[in-house]
Design a protein around this motif. Structure first.
Motif, short mmCIF file in Angstrom:
data_model
loop_
_atom_site.label_atom_id
_atom_site.label_comp_id
_atom_site.label_asym_id
_atom_site.label_seq_id
_atom_site.Cartn_x
_atom_site.Cartn_y
_atom_site.Cartn_z
N VAL A 1 44.91 -7.50 -58.84
CA VAL A 1 43.82 -8.25 -58.19
C VAL A 1 44.32 -9.60 -57.69
CG1 VAL A 1 41.60 -9.38 -58.63
CG2 VAL A 1 42.01 -7.05 -59.47
N GLU A 2 45.14 -10.29 -58.46
CA GLU A 2 45.67 -11.58 -58.02
C GLU A 2 46.66 -11.41 -56.86
OE1 GLU A 2 44.46 -14.39 -58.71
OE2 GLU A 2 43.13 -13.58 -60.25
N ALA A 3 47.43 -10.33 -56.88
CA ALA A 3 48.33 -10.07 -55.76
C ALA A 3 47.54 -9.82 -54.48
CB ALA A 3 49.23 -8.86 -56.07
N LEU A 4 46.41 -9.13 -54.61
CA LEU A 4 45.54 -8.91 -53.45
C LEU A 4 45.05 -10.25 -52.89
CD1 LEU A 4 43.88 -6.81 -51.73
CD2 LEU A 4 42.03 -7.20 -53.39
N GLY B 1 64.39 0.14 -53.99
CA GLY B 1 65.09 0.15 -52.71
C GLY B 1 65.49 1.53 -52.26
N GLU B 2 65.35 2.53 -53.14
CA GLU B 2 65.72 3.90 -52.79
C GLU B 2 64.49 4.81 -52.66
OE1 GLU B 2 68.77 5.65 -55.15
OE2 GLU B 2 70.10 3.92 -55.01
N ASP B 3 63.65 4.83 -53.69
CA ASP B 3 62.45 5.69 -53.64
C ASP B 3 61.20 4.91 -54.05
OD1 ASP B 3 62.92 5.45 -56.36
OD2 ASP B 3 63.65 7.50 -56.58
N GLY B 4 61.25 3.62 -53.94
CA GLY B 4 60.13 2.74 -54.26
C GLY B 4 60.65 1.33 -54.46
N LEU B 5 59.79 0.44 -54.90
CA LEU B 5 60.19 -0.94 -55.17
C LEU B 5 59.76 -1.31 -56.58
CD1 LEU B 5 59.12 -2.70 -51.83
CD2 LEU B 5 61.43 -1.96 -52.49
N LEU B 6 60.60 -2.08 -57.26
CA LEU B 6 60.29 -2.58 -58.59
C LEU B 6 60.18 -4.10 -58.55
CD1 LEU B 6 62.74 -0.44 -60.78
CD2 LEU B 6 60.26 -0.17 -60.60
N VAL B 7 59.24 -4.64 -59.32
CA VAL B 7 59.03 -6.08 -59.41
C VAL B 7 58.88 -6.47 -60.87
CG1 VAL B 7 57.94 -6.18 -57.13
CG2 VAL B 7 56.52 -5.87 -59.17
N PRO B 8 59.10 -7.74 -61.20
CA PRO B 8 58.92 -8.16 -62.60
C PRO B 8 57.47 -7.95 -63.04
CG PRO B 8 60.12 -9.83 -61.35
CD PRO B 8 59.60 -8.85 -60.35
N PRO B 9 57.26 -7.50 -64.28
CA PRO B 9 55.90 -7.30 -64.76
C PRO B 9 55.14 -8.63 -64.88
CG PRO B 9 57.47 -7.10 -66.56
CD PRO B 9 58.28 -7.18 -65.31
N GLY B 10 53.86 -8.59 -64.57
CA GLY B 10 53.02 -9.78 -64.71
C GLY B 10 53.20 -10.81 -63.61
N ASP B 11 53.96 -10.49 -62.58
CA ASP B 11 54.26 -11.46 -61.52
C ASP B 11 53.49 -11.08 -60.26
OD1 ASP B 11 55.40 -13.09 -59.54
OD2 ASP B 11 57.40 -13.02 -60.45
N ALA B 12 52.31 -11.69 -60.08
CA ALA B 12 51.47 -11.35 -58.92
C ALA B 12 52.13 -11.72 -57.61
CB ALA B 12 50.12 -12.04 -59.05
N ALA B 13 52.87 -12.83 -57.57
CA ALA B 13 53.53 -13.25 -56.34
C ALA B 13 54.60 -12.25 -55.92
CB ALA B 13 54.13 -14.64 -56.51
N ALA B 14 55.39 -11.77 -56.89
CA ALA B 14 56.43 -10.78 -56.58
C ALA B 14 55.80 -9.47 -56.12
CB ALA B 14 57.32 -10.55 -57.79
#
Length: 379
Positions: A213-216, A315-328
């Protein structure tokens, strides 16, 4: 015909519940008589019956975090003493070739199997990392009563073995098998109106619903015309969390941009309406929803935690971001919205990876082999 008694802690239709249906289907296909015990009736009963199982309801204590306190442990002990005689009697009546205990939250079935002289397999779907050492030991030590252990990810296995090192040699990893929509993924395409993000899962801090929700909000503040559909409900007793989400969604920067769809089954229509699927969990032993998104042909942005890192290669079959990081999370989503070619490439690779690595046929065969190994060891 050999009988397998399957013990499961709930009658819901979430991740481990639906995975149980695949396990049962595999055992039935292999010619086993499958009897499933549930602590209460619910929507899972019909799914299990359709897969060929016999279902019996037997109230058995389910281990929850709330019980890992002095008062809760007393209640757990009392409930266990009341339930155990009926459990042992059922096992002695059925005389199953194996007892399949699905998750560590019904450890009393492992005790009952030992008392009845029946070999047991425990299928671990949990990865409760970061617990105090005594709590982790209390949660996982009953698994020592199982002759064999299946973990649904390397992450789940590692958490289990850190708590009880003696389980290392008897534990194998069997990644979940996830069925696709039964047709080619619908092509992603922009219609009119906002671009849709979708999150499938319980509304909870663990699933990172608040992070999504915060990323949105960040994306909309940057000028992206986006909305978020939340497909899931809360656990009873956590209604406060949904209310907090709704209050946040009603603020001016998000007004009308968050859709609360409640529990959704099947999820394919929702996934196919998405341009990007979010899996922002703070903890996730496996992550069926990430595989479902890949099978739906949608690019996935997931947290770099536990089992999700075994599904998505960033970068190959999706993207990963740090957990809890809305900005990322917002940055990763924006990169896909702004670069359709990247989104299409990751989505296509995701379909190929999910079909190859997480097929139901492979999963069913692995579960049958694990159960048969326990039966053979007893003989």
């Amino acid at each position: 015909m050999s009988t397998v008694l399957v013990a499961h802690p709930s009658a819901d239709l979430y991740g481990s519940d639906l995975q149980l249906v695949e396990s049962v289907a595999g055992l039935v296909e292999a010619g086993r008589r499958v009897v499933v015990t549930l602590p209460a009736p619910g929507p899972l009963v019909a799914r299990l019956a359709a897969a060929g199982a016999e279902v019996t309801v037997l109230p058995v204590p389910v281990l929850r975090k709330a019980l890992l306190r002095p008062r809760g442990l007393l209640a757990l002990a009392g409930g266990s003493l009341r339930a155990l005689p009926a459990m042992v009697a059922l096992l002695r009546d059925l005389r199953p070739g194996a007892v399949y205990v699905n998750t560590v939250t019904v450890p009393l079935w492992l005790v009952a199997a030992r008392l009845a002289g029946r070999p047991a397999l425990c299928h671990v779907h949990e990865a409760e990392d970061g617990l105090p050492r005594p709590v982790a030991l209390l949660l996982n030590a009953p698994v020592l009563l199982a002759r064999s252990v299946v973990a649904n990810s390397g992450a789940a296995r590692d958490v289990l073995v850190r708590a009880v090192p003696a389980l290392r040699r008897r534990t194998r990893v069997v990644h979940n098998g996830v069925a696709g929509p039964g047709r080619e993924p619908a092509p992603a395409g922009r219609g009119t109106g906002p671009r849709r993000l979708v999150l499938v899962g319980r509304l909870s801090e663990r699933k990172g619903t608040d992070v999504a929700v915060e990323a949105l909000a960040l994306l909309r503040a940057r000028g992206h015309d986006v909305e978020l559909e939340l497909c899931g409900a809360v656990f009873p007793g956590y209604e406060w969390f949904e209310e907090r989400l709704r209050q946040r969604a009603a603020r001016p920067d998000l007004a009308g941009a968050v859709v609360f769809s409640g529990y959704t089954d099947p999820t394919w229509p929702a996934l196919e309406h998405a341009e990007v699927v979010l899996v922002p969990s703070r903890a996730e032993p496996f992550g069926n929803t990430a595989v479902e998104a890949q099978l739906a042909g949608r690019p996935v942005v997931a947290s770099a935690v536990q089992g999700l890192q075994e599904i998505v290669t960033s970068g190959e079959d999706g993207l990963l971001v740090p957990p809890g990081d809305a900005a990322a999370l917002a940055d990763a989503v924006a990169s896909l919205l702004d670069d359709p070619a990247l989104a299409a490439r990751l989505a296509a690779a995701g379909v190929e990876s999910a079909v190859r690595r997480f097929s139901p046929a492979r999963y069913r065969a692995d579960v049958v082999a694990a159960v048969d190994a326990v039966r053979a060891e007893r003989r």
